[in-house]
Scaffold this motif. Sequence first.
Motif, PDB file in Angstrom:
ATOM      1  N   VAL A  69       1.710  12.673  -1.909  1.00  0.00           N
ATOM      2  CA  VAL A  69       2.548  11.804  -2.735  1.00  0.00           C
ATOM      3  C   VAL A  69       1.635  10.805  -3.440  1.00  0.00           C
ATOM      4  O   VAL A  69       0.906  10.062  -2.789  1.00  0.00           O
ATOM      5  CB  VAL A  69       3.572  11.051  -1.855  1.00  0.00           C
ATOM      6  CG1 VAL A  69       4.245   9.938  -2.646  1.00  0.00           C
ATOM      7  CG2 VAL A  69       4.612  12.017  -1.315  1.00  0.00           C
ATOM      8  N   ASN A  70       1.641  10.822  -4.753  1.00  0.00           N
ATOM      9  CA  ASN A  70       0.807   9.881  -5.494  1.00  0.00           C
ATOM     10  C   ASN A  70       1.606   8.882  -6.311  1.00  0.00           C
ATOM     11  O   ASN A  70       1.123   7.808  -6.625  1.00  0.00           O
ATOM     12  CB  ASN A  70      -0.161  10.639  -6.419  1.00  0.00           C
ATOM     13  CG  ASN A  70      -1.206  11.399  -5.608  1.00  0.00           C
ATOM     14  OD1 ASN A  70      -1.734  10.891  -4.630  1.00  0.00           O
ATOM     15  ND2 ASN A  70      -1.476  12.629  -5.999  1.00  0.00           N
ATOM     16  N   ASP A  71       2.834   9.240  -6.679  1.00  0.00           N
ATOM     17  CA  ASP A  71       3.663   8.294  -7.434  1.00  0.00           C
ATOM     18  C   ASP A  71       5.103   8.349  -6.912  1.00  0.00           C
ATOM     19  O   ASP A  71       5.414   9.109  -5.993  1.00  0.00           O
ATOM     20  CB  ASP A  71       3.593   8.582  -8.941  1.00  0.00           C
ATOM     21  CG  ASP A  71       4.106   9.967  -9.289  1.00  0.00           C
ATOM     22  OD1 ASP A  71       4.988  10.500  -8.570  1.00  0.00           O
ATOM     23  OD2 ASP A  71       3.628  10.539 -10.291  1.00  0.00           O
ATOM     24  N   GLY A 125      -3.709  10.215   4.340  1.00  0.00           N
ATOM     25  CA  GLY A 125      -2.538   9.514   4.871  1.00  0.00           C
ATOM     26  C   GLY A 125      -1.313   9.646   3.991  1.00  0.00           C
ATOM     27  O   GLY A 125      -0.276   9.049   4.274  1.00  0.00           O
ATOM     28  N   ASP A 126      -1.395  10.427   2.925  1.00  0.00           N
ATOM     29  CA  ASP A 126      -0.294  10.452   1.958  1.00  0.00           C
ATOM     30  C   ASP A 126       0.404  11.806   1.887  1.00  0.00           C
ATOM     31  O   ASP A 126       0.826  12.240   0.828  1.00  0.00           O
ATOM     32  CB  ASP A 126      -0.801  10.023   0.562  1.00  0.00           C
ATOM     33  CG  ASP A 126      -1.935  10.888   0.037  1.00  0.00           C
ATOM     34  OD1 ASP A 126      -2.403  11.786   0.768  1.00  0.00           O
ATOM     35  OD2 ASP A 126      -2.360  10.676  -1.113  1.00  0.00           O
ATOM     36  N   HIS A 127       0.540  12.477   3.051  1.00  0.00           N
ATOM     37  CA  HIS A 127       1.228  13.770   3.110  1.00  0.00           C
ATOM     38  C   HIS A 127       2.381  13.699   4.101  1.00  0.00           C
ATOM     39  O   HIS A 127       2.288  14.195   5.221  1.00  0.00           O
ATOM     40  CB  HIS A 127       0.255  14.872   3.543  1.00  0.00           C
ATOM     41  CG  HIS A 127      -0.773  15.168   2.508  1.00  0.00           C
ATOM     42  ND1 HIS A 127      -1.837  14.332   2.281  1.00  0.00           N
ATOM     43  CD2 HIS A 127      -0.887  16.170   1.628  1.00  0.00           C
ATOM     44  CE1 HIS A 127      -2.566  14.833   1.299  1.00  0.00           C
ATOM     45  NE2 HIS A 127      -2.013  15.945   0.878  1.00  0.00           N
ATOM     46  N   PRO A 166       0.833  -1.198   0.000  1.00  0.00           N
ATOM     47  CA  PRO A 166       0.000   0.000   0.000  1.00  0.00           C
ATOM     48  C   PRO A 166       0.874   1.257   0.000  1.00  0.00           C
ATOM     49  O   PRO A 166       1.923   1.284   0.647  1.00  0.00           O
ATOM     50  CB  PRO A 166      -0.784  -0.103   1.306  1.00  0.00           C
ATOM     51  CG  PRO A 166      -0.685  -1.519   1.740  1.00  0.00           C
ATOM     52  CD  PRO A 166       0.541  -2.090   1.148  1.00  0.00           C
ATOM     53  N   LYS A 167       0.389   2.263  -0.684  1.00  0.00           N
ATOM     54  CA  LYS A 167       1.178   3.492  -0.831  1.00  0.00           C
ATOM     55  C   LYS A 167       1.670   4.055   0.500  1.00  0.00           C
ATOM     56  O   LYS A 167       2.851   4.401   0.628  1.00  0.00           O
ATOM     57  CB  LYS A 167       0.325   4.557  -1.545  1.00  0.00           C
ATOM     58  CG  LYS A 167       0.973   5.924  -1.587  1.00  0.00           C
ATOM     59  CD  LYS A 167       0.259   6.871  -2.510  1.00  0.00           C
ATOM     60  CE  LYS A 167      -0.985   7.449  -1.880  1.00  0.00           C
ATOM     61  NZ  LYS A 167      -1.603   8.448  -2.787  1.00  0.00           N
ATOM     62  N   ILE A 168       0.777   4.110   1.480  1.00  0.00           N
ATOM     63  CA  ILE A 168       1.109   4.790   2.729  1.00  0.00           C
ATOM     64  C   ILE A 168       2.147   4.044   3.570  1.00  0.00           C
ATOM     65  O   ILE A 168       2.596   4.548   4.579  1.00  0.00           O
ATOM     66  CB  ILE A 168      -0.163   5.072   3.569  1.00  0.00           C
ATOM     67  CG1 ILE A 168      -1.070   3.846   3.558  1.00  0.00           C
ATOM     68  CG2 ILE A 168      -0.933   6.254   3.017  1.00  0.00           C
ATOM     69  CD1 ILE A 168      -1.067   3.101   4.786  1.00  0.00           C
TER      70      ILE A 168
HETATM   71 CA    CA Z   1      -3.636  12.025  -2.911  1.00  0.00          CA
END
Ligand code: CA
Length: 485
Positions: free
Chosen positions: A233-235, A108-110, A25-27
Motif C-alpha cells: 500500500v503506497n497511497d 511494513g506496508d503489506h 506514518p503510513k504503516i
Molecule cells: Ca512500498
Amino acid sequence: MSVSRPAAVIVLAAGEGTRMKSRQPKILHDLCGRSMLGHVLAATGHLEPERTIVVVGYGRDQVRAHLAEIAPGAETVVQADQRGTGNAVRQVAETAGIPRGTVLVTNGDHPLLRGEIFAELLAAHEAGGNAVTVLSVQVPDPHGYGRIVRDESGDFAEIVEEKETTPAQQGIHEINTGMYAFDGGLLGDVVKRIGSDNTKGEEYLTDAIAILRGDGHKVGAAIAEDWVELQGVNDRVQLAEARRMLNERLLNGWMRAGVTFVDPRTAWIDVTVTFERDAVIEPNTQLRGATHIGEGAHVGPGVVLTDTTVGAEATLVNAVADGAEIGPGASVGPYAYLRPGTRLGARAKAGTYVEMKNAVVGEGTKIPHLTYVGDAEIGSGSNIGASTVFVNYDGVAKHKTKVGDHVRVGSDTMLVGPLTIGDGAYTAAGSVITKDVPPGALGVARGQQRNIEGWVERRRSGTASADAAKRARGEDAERSEHRKD
Ligand code: CA
Ligand code: UD1
C-alpha cells in the motif's frame, strides 16, 4: 506446514510513506481495526520468531507508542535518515545485531499478508539451502515494483528496481514482494557492502541478492500464487482497495462459519469482531473492536457497534452503540444510541430516540420512546414513559437514579438525581420528581390544571379558533336543548 522458528523477523517501517500525504506514518494507517504494521506483525507472529525487530524512523515516537500497545515484545531500531531499505537493515546489523540462523525481512506496508505465506517462504528457503530466498509473484501490472531478473537458464539473478530498469526489463511481470528469508550470518555482512550509486541515491536491500550471488552463494525466488494478498500500500487508493479485500476475506470466513451477511458490500467488520452462528447482519452495518454478536441475533440495517456485546436473538435497527452489553432477546432502535456502560437485560428494550449511558436495565424493562437514561439502575419489568429524562447532571456533578422493579414512570417525567423510585411505584405524567418515591406510591409533582371558560372567544375573537369554539358551544347548547325535549 512445519518450518523451524526464524531466529528473527525484521520489519522495515521507517519510511514516511510520502504518497499517503498524511500527518501519521503510513504503516500506522488502519484497516479493519488494525494498523498496517499490526497486520504484518500478526502474520509474522504465527511463525513465533525468537526476536521481532522493527526499524522505525519517520514518526518514531508514534510508532513506538503503538508498538508498546500491540506488540510489547518487539524491539525497535532507529533509522534516523531514510536512506533506503538496505540502510534500514544495516542499522539493525550495527545496533541490535543480526542473529545467525534464518532471518525474515519484510516491508511494513503489506497489510493483506497471512502467516501461511511466510511459512511457505521459509519452507522454500530451507529446502533450497539458499543464502537468500525472495518471495516473488506474477502481477498483472508490475509498475512501481522491483523486477525479478533471471539469466538465460531461467535462474534468479538479481532484482532491478523500477527506476533502474531497461525498457526490456520493464516488461517483466514477476516482481519482488519485499519479503525475504536470509541466512542471518551473511545478511549482517552483505548490508554493509550495499552502495547507493543509483537513481534515488539510496541503499537498496534488493542489491544484496546480486552481491550474494556474486560471492558464489545460492539465491532463490519462491513464486507465490496469489498476488492479491502481496500487494503493498503506497497511497490511500491502494489503502481503500486493501481494506475492501481484507473485509471481504473476514466476511467470507464468517459466512463459512454460519453467519449471514445480507449485503457483504456494505457490511464492514474489524479483525477482532466475533460471531455465533445464525447471526444475521443487514446492510450498512459496521462492527468494530471487541464486538461480539450472539447466536441468531439480528443486527442492522444501519447499525454501528464498537466494543459491544449482543446477546442471542437480540435485534438492533438503526442504532449506534459503544461499550454496551445488550442482553439476549433485547431490542434496540430504530434510532437509539447506547453509550459506554449501558447494560440492557434479557428482553429489555431501548426503542426510538433513546440515548443511554452508564445505565443498567433489568430483564424485560421497556424504554420505548424519546428518552435519556444516564447514570441509572433500573430493575426488571419496569416501563419508562415517552420523553422521560434521567436528569443526572446539576451543572457540576453527575448523580445517580435508581428505579425498582415493575415501576411505571409516566410520560414526560424528569427524574432528578440523586433519586430512588421504589419497587412497584408510579409517577404521574409530566412530573418533575426530585424526592424519592417509596414502593407502591404514586409520585405527582406538577401544577394543577384550571380551565378559563370562554377565554378564546374573549381574547382571540375573530380568529378561526374563536369561531370554532363558538360553533362548538352553540352545538353543545343545542344538544342540551334537545335533551330537555
Ligand atoms: Ca512500498
Ligand atoms: C520495495 C522494494 C521493491 C519491491 C517493493 C514491494 C527496495 C529497494 N525495493 O520498493 O523491490 O518490489 O518494495 O512493495 O527495497 N523503509 C525503511 N527505510 C527506508 C526506506 C524504506 O524502513 O529508508 C521501509 C518502508 O517504511 C516500507 C518498506 O521499507 O515499509 C518499503 O519501502 P518503500 O519505499 O515502500 O519501497 P518500495 O519503493 O515500495
